[in-house]
Design an enzyme around this catalytic site. Structure first.
Site, PDB file in Angstrom:
ATOM      1  N   SER A 211      43.950  36.012  37.309  1.00 42.67           N
ATOM      2  CA  SER A 211      43.235  37.111  37.311  1.00 42.67           C
ATOM      3  C   SER A 211      44.064  38.344  36.527  1.00 42.67           C
ATOM      4  CB  SER A 211      42.874  37.718  38.646  1.00 42.67           C
ATOM      5  OG  SER A 211      43.788  38.079  39.463  1.00 42.67           O
TER       6      SER A 211
ATOM      7  N   SER B  56      47.004  33.712  40.417  1.00 44.20           N
ATOM      8  CA  SER B  56      46.642  34.686  39.250  1.00 44.20           C
ATOM      9  C   SER B  56      47.877  35.412  38.496  1.00 44.20           C
ATOM     10  CB  SER B  56      45.787  35.911  40.312  1.00 44.20           C
ATOM     11  OG  SER B  56      44.860  35.558  40.117  1.00 44.20           O
TER      12      SER B  56
ATOM     13  N   LYS C  83      49.122  46.236  36.680  1.00 47.76           N
ATOM     14  CA  LYS C  83      47.709  45.619  36.743  1.00 47.76           C
ATOM     15  C   LYS C  83      46.691  46.613  37.456  1.00 47.76           C
ATOM     16  CE  LYS C  83      45.263  41.335  38.695  1.00 47.76           C
ATOM     17  NZ  LYS C  83      45.649  40.336  39.359  1.00 47.76           N
TER      18      LYS C  83
END
Lengths: 95, 477, 488
Positions: free
Chosen positions: C153, C177, C78
């Site tokens: 997210s 997330s 990420k």
């Protein structure tokens, strides 16, 4: 809690956020809605409840007082937008 | 109208650690810009603080020394504001739960002791420095100092005069150096004062509006800045104006305080507990350990000096201001085999004058306590006179020789042998019959003539007491 | 079996047996990214050259017989994790030009375990979002339905795993997330107990809630990855100093006799009926493996979203103050003074949702509001945590739907922050309490995946993974590949 555009401007200044003029009303209404949701907390009586700042029920670990970092200025300033003589440059600061 | 001054102080003492409060970067003074600012100090994304153990120990030590409550749990908070010398946009400080709670410290002003309350002392990180030299119309930011550990010591508004404020600052200045938690260097900013000053009509309970004077870096400036600010505030009120709560800067060159525009805006610091750090626990073990490490503190040392060495309060106070000086004194007394008062005189006289002249600290004195003690013991046993001793001291200052070696080598030993002295007196009297007669006729001040001549002959080495005694006996015979 | 659908263990075996090299495997997934990511937009930055070099190193280690289970396995990080020498944008214009001079500890640990970083995944800007629509690099699409969001997210990581663009991806979870996008994209994702994975080098959103975790096809794969990224880090004061638990060897254990708690508050009106029926089926499957089920109550859980939207913005408002255009990140053109430098750099560098949350945070912390909002939220947080503590006195695992619905349509909730926030109602409480939680695929509604959330007690990740793995022995939802991405 209804948040007005003046409130938005005040908070934006505290947070040093430049906002577009035509978005102020939108932010005010968004923030008012969010605060409305947040205020559901008031349904619950929390008198005497110890606030919980952190999920870890532990105490601070301490670092021994040793110098472990050496000069990395050159590498650390590679992302800096404006430097000279090893200094970060900013618009003139008036004390 | 009679006015009363009310003063409270905030002192920032830089803790004498090796590394920063939340990172492993060095805190050494005077490095090239930003060479001691690591990723954590620069607040680079993803970096995190880890607390320096030594900073905590130092804070605890200070708390114990002022008899304060040490919080078993204290919390770090973020103080939010934007400034170029504050890399993260918040300062890690303590707010609700400082590590050191209410304590107190005694100060002496004009011989009277007053107790000043210390509201709290908390740990925090220092900011960097903005350099205002012109970089194409911009300001340069050096973050070497960012993250240096500070102990902010906040007093109660207990002081009523500039003299009291200065006494308080001096007392704390001495204390932190005794504890070896701060080097006390005011020039380098290791010990900085902000002063809160207000005035009120005498007898009024309510405080007046205060102004904060920032960054006073000498005792003299503190005194002058307060005096100036008090006058300014009284003038304002008496001319029907109001004192505004603001931050002012003392300008030593102009001897005045002026408003700091950049700090005028009311700040809303939005303190909240720093979620990157957990509560700091002070265990009973650590407390006991720190208590055991506490040195004898200035006040205790002073009264011991008065008792043990029979010194006046003034002498004892002077000698105990600095731990190094006090230690030197005690070593010198030991080397001199007593003679506490004589050693004190030498320390406060010749030695301190010589140190001042070469701007040395006691720790850098070329004459060690042992050597000074050796010198004093030669005065005490009348090997040399006080006057000759000054000559010996000068030679000791510029060499590593002991007093004894110098006295021997330079032939400075005092002539106390009465046979030798009598011979010289007899000779002198024979050569100056007229003067002898004058003396005997009642002109006793001729005594001075004889002493002078004999001292000249012996190059000052004649033992003055012995000489006087013998001379008087012979002249009166 | 197709290469992309092989389990980590199978891939590792292929590597050890030299059926395939790490370089070939890395090239294979890099090709898939190039082929499929155009419409998904799940990857922001590719790391092709360095990845192939690292893969060659891994091949040497394998040759030398010096390989662990993750040696030579490609993965995606990420874009919230700092990676030395490779841009770390956090999905923001603010950091579009930021190249970190250090690695996040989690990144270091995973590369020490031998993994090969293929690139950095898209995400909601500064991890603030539940749909991956707030990224400066554009919205990520859900491979199961390109008109729907992947969740957020960690939406880029979830979409990439779902489309089989990599076997593993890292994620972070502040309010759901990892779990919510895992559910929306039909993959497995786990957020461990707060403090298990170091936060050093992971760009902070809300420090007391942020926790990194693993995203993969299966619980087994996630277990290997999580174990490798966990562990004490002296650079993070909130890192827990305890030995890394063995998350793998207990996977095969029987779950007979375990008690699964079903919080009645999570099976309420907010929950979509069709989603509920899939979750019910999953619970039946777990029961069939010998576990018992018990209804429990988390009486204050309905206040988790309100409390979260005080705590998280408060922390983020301070965490994001360092982005000021002075030492790194976006700086506006020719600032006329200091104030202008700050407001314009930040105004231009941050997107709307980030600005909203910073303002929320500044507001609830400002003079006069601290007690009413911040302190109150901290007290509510305590109540919510106590609810979980009490529940775990009676049960071993808590189960629920991960999200109240399946993935919603792109653009559907962007104008209504509150409705967006409510997509995390089942996940946020876990972050407030600091507990481990995960999401596993448990079926489809209208061809969109549904996630089963499993919540464990503190440091009980191994049991959590054990239950998830046993469930995945009984079901094949986790092996499903979205239409259009099946080709080798």
């Amino acid at each position: 809690m209804s948040i007005q555009t003046e409130d938005v401007l005040k908070i934006a200044h505290l947070a040093r956020l430049g906002l577009e003029q035509d978005r102020l009303a939108g932010y005010a209404s968004d923030l008012s809605n969010i605060m409305g949701m947040v205020e559901q907390m008031n349904q619950t009586d929390t008198t005497g409840i110890e606030p919980m700042a952190h999920p870890l029920d532990q105490v601070q670990r301490l670092r021994s007082d040793r110098v472990t970092e050496t000069d990395q200025r050159q590498v650390l300033q590679q992302n800096a937008p404006n430097t000279e003589d090893g200094l970060f440059l900013v618009p003139r600061v008036i004390d | 109208m009679q006015w009363e001054t009310v003063i409270g102080l905030e002192i920032h003492a830089q803790l004498a650690t090796q590394s920063k409060i939340f990172s492993g970067a060095s805190v050494a003074y005077g490095a090239e810009p930003n060479t001691q600012a690591c990723a954590v100090d620069l607040g680079l994304p993803g970096t995190l603080p880890v607390l320096n153990e030594q900073a905590v120990r130092f804070a605890v030590k200070f708390g114990l020394a002022i008899d304060a409550h040490i919080a078993p749990y204290s919390v770090f908070a973020r103080k939010n504001y934007f400034y170029p010398d504050l890399p993260k946009g918040y300062q890690i400080s303590q707010f609700d739960l400082p590590i050191v709670g209410l304590g107190e410290i005694d100060i002496i002003v004009d011989g009277d002791t007053r107790t000043i309350g210390v509201t709290r002392a908390h740990l925090e990180e220092d900011a960097g420095k903005s350099l205002h030299e012109d970089y194409h119309g911009m300001t340069g930011v050096d973050l070497n100092r960012a993250g240096t550990p500070l102990l902010e010591i906040v007093s109660e508004p207990d002081m009523r005069s500039a003299a009291e404020a200065v006494a308080y600052v001096k007392t704390l200045h001495s204390l932190v150096q005794y504890l070896e938690i701060c080097d006390g260097n005011m020039q380098e900013g290791s010990f900085r004062c902000d002063v809160n000053v207000s005035v009120r009509p005498k007898g009024q309970e309510e405080f007046g509006t205060r102004a904060e004077i920032k960054n006073l870096n000498s005792f003299r400036f503190i005194e002058k800045a307060i005096a100036h600010e008090v006058e300014r505030q009284i003038d304002l009120i008496e001319s029907g104006q109001k004192v505004v709560q603001e931050t002012r800067l003392y300008d030593a060159n102009k001897d005045e305080t002026r408003s700091m525009r950049s700090k005028e805006e009311a700040n809303d610091y939005r303190y909240f507990p720093d979620p990157d750090l957990l509560p700091v626990e002070i265990s009973a073990e650590l407390l006991a350990e720190m208590r055991a490490e506490l040195p004898e503190l200035p006040a205790a040392k002073k009264s011991r000096f008065q008792q043990q060495y029979q010194l006046s309060e003034y002498d004892a106070a002077v000698l105990t201001v600095q731990r190094g000086l006090a230690d030197y004194y005690e070593q010198a007394v030991a080397s001199a085999g007593g003679e506490a008062k004589l050693v004190a005189n030498w320390l406060m006289g010749e030695l301190s004058a010589a140190l001042n002249k070469s701007s040395c600290d006691i720790s850098q004195s070329p004459v060690s306590a042992e050597r000074l003690g050796g010198l004093v013991s030669r005065i005490a046993d009348q090997t040399i006179s006080g006057k000759i001793a000054k000559q010996v001291f000068e030679l000791m200052w510029s060499s590593d020789d002991s007093a004894d070696d110098i006295i021997e080598r330079e032939g400075l030993k005092q002539i106390s042998d009465s046979g030798e002295l009598e011979k010289m007196i007899d000779q002198l009297m024979a050569q100056n019959v007229a003067q002898v007669e004058q003396f005997r006729a009642g002109k006793t001040k001729m005594m001075g003539f004889f002493v002078g001549q004999l001292m000249k002959q012996t190059q000052g080495k004649a033992n003055p007491q012995e000489l006087n005694k013998l001379l008087l006996a012979k002249l009166n015979a | 079996m197709t290469m992309y659908n092989k389990s980590l263990k199978q891939l590792s075996t292929s590597l050890q047996n030299k059926d395939i090299s790490s370089v070939e495997l890395s090239q294979y997934f890099l090709e898939r990214i190039k082929q499929y990511d155009g419409e998904l937009n799940s990857v922001i930055t590719l790391n092709e050259e360095a990845a192939l070099q690292a893969a060659a190193q891994a091949d040497k280690a394998i040759q030398a017989g010096d390989a662990g289970p993750l040696t030579g396995i490609p993965l995606l990080h990420k874009d919230i994790f700092c990676t030395e020498g490779l841009r770390t944008s956090c999905g923001s214009k603010m950091l579009d030009n930021f190249i970190a001079p250090y690695n996040a500890t989690a990144v270091d640990k995973l590369s020490q375990a031998g993994t090969i970083m293929l690139g950095k995944t898209n995400m909601d800007e500064f991890a603030m979002g539940s749909s991956n629509e707030t990224s400066f690099y554009g919205a990520v699409k859900n491979p199961w339905g390109l008109q729907t969001v992947p969740g957020g997210s960690s939406g880029g990581s979830a979409a990439a795993i779902a489309a089989r663009l990599a076997p593993l991806a890292s994620g972070t979870d502040t309010g759901g997330s990892i779990r919510q996008p895992a559910a929306f994209c039909g993959i497995t994702g786990i957020k461990p107990t707060y403090g298990s994975v170091s936060r050093y080098g992971m760009i902070a959103f809300a420090s007391s809630l942020d926790q990194a975790g693993a995203m993969a096809k299966s619980a087994e794969d996630a277990a290997y990855m999580l174990q490798a990224m966990s562990g004490f880090d002296e650079k993070d004061s909130t890192s827990v100093n305890r030995p890394v638990a063995d998350l793998v060897s207990g996977l095969a254990d029987s779950i007979k006799g375990l008690t699964i708690g079903l919080p009645k508050e999570f099976f309420s009106a907010e929950l979509d009926d069709a989603v509920r029926s899939k979750v019910d089926e999953a619970i039946d499957a777990i029961k069939s493996a010998g576990a018992q089920v018990k209804e429990i109550s988390l009486p204050n859980i309905n206040l988790s979203v309100p409390a979260y939207y005080v705590v998280a913005p408060a922390e983020c408002s301070a965490n994001l103050s360092r982005f000021d255009g002075v030492r790194f990140g976006h700086r506006c053109d020719s600032p006329k003074d200091l104030e202008d430098l700050y407001t314009r750099s930040r105004g231009e560098g941050f997107g709307e949702e980030v600005k909203r949350r910073i303002m929320m945070g500044a507001y609830v912390l400002s003079t006069g509001y601290y007690d009413a909002y911040y302190k109150k939220a901290q007290q509510v947080r305590r109540l919510i945590q106590q609810d979980f503590v009490n529940a775990f006195k009676e049960v071993d695992i808590i189960a629920s739907a991960t999200a109240p619905s399946t993935a919603f349509t792109v653009g559907d909730r962007t104008d209504d922050p509150v409705s967006m926030y409510l997509s995390d109602i089942f996940t946020i409480g876990v972050n407030l309490a600091g507990l481990p939680g995960m999401s596993v695929p448990c079926g489809f509604v209208n061809e969109m995946p549904v996630g089963l959330q499993l919540i464990g007690n503190y440091y009980d990740e191994s049991r959590l993974l054990n239950v998830a793995h046993q469930y995945q022995q009984l079901t094949d939802w986790h092996t499903r590949v979205p239409t259009g991405f099946e080709q080798e």
